[in-house]
Design an enzyme around this catalytic site. Structure first.
Site, short mmCIF file in Angstrom:
data_model
loop_
_atom_site.label_atom_id
_atom_site.label_comp_id
_atom_site.label_asym_id
_atom_site.label_seq_id
_atom_site.Cartn_x
_atom_site.Cartn_y
_atom_site.Cartn_z
N GLU A 168 0.82 -1.29 0.05
CA GLU A 168 -0.21 0.10 0.04
C GLU A 168 0.94 1.27 -0.04
O GLU A 168 0.68 2.11 -0.53
CB GLU A 168 -0.96 -0.07 1.24
CG GLU A 168 -2.11 -0.85 0.98
CD GLU A 168 -3.23 -0.21 -0.04
OE1 GLU A 168 -2.89 1.03 -0.25
OE2 GLU A 168 -3.84 -0.79 -0.58
N GLU A 219 2.49 1.74 -3.33
CA GLU A 219 1.56 2.03 -4.28
C GLU A 219 1.10 3.39 -4.38
O GLU A 219 0.99 4.30 -5.12
CB GLU A 219 0.25 1.17 -4.11
CG GLU A 219 0.12 0.02 -5.00
CD GLU A 219 -0.87 -0.95 -4.75
OE1 GLU A 219 -1.01 -2.14 -4.93
OE2 GLU A 219 -2.10 -0.42 -4.28
N GLU A 220 0.74 4.14 -3.26
CA GLU A 220 0.32 5.29 -2.84
C GLU A 220 1.33 6.43 -2.90
O GLU A 220 1.03 7.46 -3.46
CB GLU A 220 -0.37 5.56 -1.48
CG GLU A 220 -1.83 4.63 -1.38
CD GLU A 220 -2.56 4.91 -0.38
OE1 GLU A 220 -2.07 5.54 0.65
OE2 GLU A 220 -3.93 4.38 -0.26
#
Lengths: 279, 279
Positions: B159, B162-163
Site C-alpha cells: 500500500e 502504491e500510494e
C-alpha cells in the site's frame, strides 16, 4: 418502493423512465428493490436506467435484492451486474460503469475469531473438547466467532460463558494470528485474549462442548497436535510469561497452522518474549 | 459436472435420482453446479434430492452457483435455500435441515485494513491526501484494504509503495482498532503498522492520491478532524513513544471514530503508554 427519482410508478413500464435510485458517496447510485416486479419489466427498466446513468457519468450502480425478489437476480446478471456480497436475506449486485479500475472495497475478507486464555491461581488453564470438527477429542482453549458488530472484548466473555459457564473479565489481547483460506477462501484473525476468571465451577454447553476442565499448564503444553502445535506453543509461552510478568507487544512470527503447510503469522512481542524465554 | 453420487446423468431427469453432491465435514453435502440446466429440471431434482438427504440425516445442504447459472437462483430459493455468501463470480446458498441451531459460521464479518506509520530521521511522518471519500483534503497516514489472502505485513508494504512510491520495511503492529458498520454492515479492523522507510523520494499514485509529503509529527498531530481525532491522537502518541523507546502491547481504549458516535476500541499497551505519557 421509495421514489427518490422524479418519476411516477404504477407497476407498469409506461410511466417510468428509470428505476428509482439514491446517490451514493462514491458517485454512483443505489437501487433498493422492495416490491415485486415482473422480471421482464425489471430488465427493461434496468436497461433504460443504465443508459441514463451512463449519460449522467454515474460510476457504480448497486442493486439490493431481498431474497423474496430472487426472481430478479437473473435479469440483473443478464444486464451485466456481478454479485458483490450476500447475507441470508438479500443479495447485493454491482455494475461498475467506468473503464477505470473499480475502487469499491470488496466483500469482507476476514472472519474474526476470539480465543480465551483463562488461568486460575493454581496455574491451571480452562480447556474444552468440542463435539464436532477437526479438533474433536483435543483439549483446547475456548474459542468462538464474533457476532456481527460485537467487540472483541465482549465476544470473548460471551464465548467462555456459553461454552463453560465460567464468568470472566477481559484483560488484554495477548497476540493475534492471521490465517488464510479458512472458510470458503476467507481469511481468519484469531485474537488471543487473556481473561481473568471470576467463577470456577464448570457447566458445559451440551450442544457444542463434549467436556471442559481446568488443566495444568504443563499438561496442556505437552499435548501433541499437528494442527495447533505452533499456535499452542505460543499460547503456552504467553501464559507462562503472564504469570510472572507482562510480556506484551506484537511482531510477526511465522506459524504453520495446518497440514498443508500454509504459513500464518502470530503477532507478539519477540523482544519481551526473548527476555522471558531466551529464544 | 463431477458425479460423486452413483447416478447416471444425461441432462434429463429420468435417469437421475438426485443432484450430484459431495459430503462436507459438518455432516452435510455440497452441490457444486457447473453445467447449465433447465430451471424446472433443476428444481425438480433439488426437491427429490432434498427429501433423500433428509432421510439420510444430512444437515446443511450447500449449493454453489456460478454467476452464469444465475437462472437457477430463484429455483433454489423457492425450495427453501437462503443466501450464505457471494463473490463476484458465484453465489453460495445454504439449506440447514435439522431443527437445531445452525452452527455453520456466517459470512466473513470483517474488512481488514492496514495503516502505515512511516517516520524519517527528522521526526517527519509520511502523509497523503486522498482524491475521493470523506477524508478528502485531510493529511492522513497511508492506508488500504488487504487483498484476499494477503498477510498484514506484506499488504502494508504494498500500500505505501502504491500510494507514495516509498519503499518500506515492516517493523511491527503498534495497535489495532475495531470499528463496526463500516461498509454494508461489516466491521473493520485497522492494523496500525510501524514501517521503516527505505527510500525518501515521493511519487504519488495519480488515480487515488492527490498529494503526499513528509510532515512534521507535531503538525500532523495538530490537525483537527472530527472523524479521526481519537485515532489520530493515538497514532501520534505511538509515534512519539517509538522514537524514544518501544511502547508495545494491546489493551482496548474506547475511540469514537465517526460522527454518529459509534464507539470503537483501539488496542494498545496502556501500561507502557502511561509510563511514556503519564496518562
Amino acid at each position: 418502493m421509495v421514489l427518490t427519482d422524479q418519476v411516477s410508478y404504477d407497476g407498469g413500464i409506461e410511466n417510468v423512465q428509470r428505476l428509482p435510485a439514491t446517490d451514493d458517496e462514491f458517485g454512483g447510485v443505489v437501487v433498493n428493490m422492495i416490491e415485486h416486479m415482473d422480471p421482464d419489466v425489471f430488465r427493461t427498466l434496468l436497461k433504460i436506467s443504465m443508459s441514463q446513468w451512463k449519460l449522467q457519468g454515474k460510476k457504480g450502480v448497486w442493486i439490493k435484492l431481498p431474497i423474496d425478489l430472487s426472481n430478479l437476480v437473473d435479469a440483473a446478471v443478464k444486464e451485466g451486474f456481478r454479485y458483490h456480497h450476500a447475507e441470508p436475506t438479500y443479495l447485493m449486485l454491482l455494475n461498475w460503469i467506468p473503464e477505470t479500475i473499480n475502487p469499491i472495497p470488496g466483500n469482507a475478507s476476514h472472519i474474526a475469531r476470539v480465543g480465551a486464555i483463562v488461568l486460575n491461581h493454581k496455574r491451571e488453564m480452562l480447556v474444552v473438547q468440542e463435539k464436532m470438527g477437526v479438533l474433536r477429542g483435543l483439549w483446547k482453549i475456548s474459542t468462538g466467532i464474533l457476532h456481527e458488530g460485537e467487540d472483541i472484548s465482549a465476544g470473548i466473555v460471551r464465548e467462555v460463558k456459553e461454552e463453560t459457564g465460567i464468568e470472566t473479565e477481559f484483560v488484554e489481547v495477548l497476540a493475534f494470528s492471521q490465517e488464510h483460506k479458512v472458510f470458503f477462501g476467507k481469511s481468519e484473525i484469531l485474537f488471543l485474549c487473556m481473561m481473568r476468571p471470576l467463577s470456577f465451577d464448570i457447566q458445559i454447553q451440551e450442544t457444542e462442548i463434549e467436556a471442559a476442565k481446568w488443566m495444568p499448564l504443563e499438561e496442556y503444553a505437552a499435548q501433541v497436535s499437528g494442527q495447533e502445535q505452533g499456535l499452542r506453543k505460543y499460547i503456552t509461552e504467553l501464559c507462562i510469561a503472564n504469570i510472572g510478568r507482562n510480556c506484551s507487544g506484537f511482531t510477526p512470527l511465522p506459524v504453520t497452522l495446518d497440514s498443508d503447510g500454509n504459513k500464518s503469522y502470530i503477532y507478539l512481542n519477540k523482544g519481551d518474549l526473548s527476555e522471558c524465554f531466551s529464544i
